[in-house]
Design a protein around this motif. Structure first.
Motif, PDB file in Angstrom:
ATOM      1  N   THR A  97      39.609  -1.584  45.944  1.00 56.23           N
ATOM      2  CA  THR A  97      39.399  -0.620  44.869  1.00 56.23           C
ATOM      3  C   THR A  97      37.965  -0.116  44.859  1.00 56.23           C
ATOM      4  O   THR A  97      37.719   1.086  44.711  1.00 56.23           O
ATOM      5  N   LEU A 101      36.904   3.801  45.430  1.00 48.34           N
ATOM      6  CA  LEU A 101      36.103   4.548  44.456  1.00 48.34           C
ATOM      7  C   LEU A 101      34.823   5.078  45.091  1.00 48.34           C
ATOM      8  O   LEU A 101      34.431   6.229  44.854  1.00 48.34           O
ATOM      9  N   SER A 129      41.660   8.012  40.085  1.00 53.91           N
ATOM     10  CA  SER A 129      42.901   7.559  39.443  1.00 53.91           C
ATOM     11  C   SER A 129      43.782   6.813  40.439  1.00 53.91           C
ATOM     12  O   SER A 129      44.403   5.813  40.088  1.00 53.91           O
ATOM     13  N   LEU A 132      42.366   3.335  41.050  1.00 51.62           N
ATOM     14  CA  LEU A 132      42.548   2.443  39.912  1.00 51.62           C
ATOM     15  C   LEU A 132      44.015   2.148  39.607  1.00 51.62           C
ATOM     16  O   LEU A 132      44.314   1.492  38.620  1.00 51.62           O
TER      17      LEU A 132
END
Length: 172
Positions: A97, A101, A129, A132
């Motif tokens: 993650t 990002l 999005s 996440l």
């Protein structure tokens, strides 16, 4: 009783580790103040409040907070232990993650001058999005495009902050 079951005494620095944050805040406050005091005011002064006002206030507050926090720590104050969150502190970091990002932010930085703010920020919002956990492949890109267009329009057209429009440059 073995040595592993007996609590080892903490060193003074470990017992007062919050002083590291105090030192960081103090250094940051001094840096902000020295930079703020070197800002020239002759070209940007409009009225009684010039460009130095906010940085001087922020730097002064950083120094004040660092001194007050250091005083509290030296008097025995301690930060509260993590208690109210549903966070497993022993779980490993989710590097997938984090890297996704970071990739979305880097792509935004690389593309903003090429394709403009609305398209690059739509990719940023959609990438964030997705990273996440959202997997709505129709809704997420549409929401991302809408949010980026509204943001670009608000800054560029309403507030007068020039953002690169890319292909949309003459559209509005």
């Amino acid at each position: 009783m073995t040595e592993s079951t007996v609590d080892k005494p903490k060193s003074w620095f470990r017992a007062h580790s919050e002083l590291g944050i105090c030192a960081f805040l103090l250094a940051l406050g001094v840096l902000v103040l020295t930079d703020a005091l070197r800002i020239p005011t002759d070209f940007a002064q409009r009225g009684p409040v010039g460009p130095k006002a906010v940085p001087v206030v922020v730097g002064t507050l950083l120094v004040l907070i660092s001194v007050l926090l250091a005083r509290d720590v030296l008097r025995g104050g301690k930060g509260e232990a993590e208690g109210g969150e549903d966070v497993d502190l022993d779980a490993p970091a989710d590097w997938r993650t984090v890297l996704m990002l970071a990739g979305a932010f880097l792509a935004n930085a690389a593309l903003i001058d090429l394709v403009g703010f609305p398209i690059s920020s739509a990719l940023l919002f959609w990438g964030a999005s997705y990273a996440l956990g959202s997997r709505h492949f129709v809704r997420d890109p549409l929401l991302s495009a809408g949010i980026s267009l509204v943001t670009w329009f608000a800054f560029d057209q309403l507030l007068g902050v020039s953002l690169p429009g890319g292909p949309l440059m003459g559209a509005f």
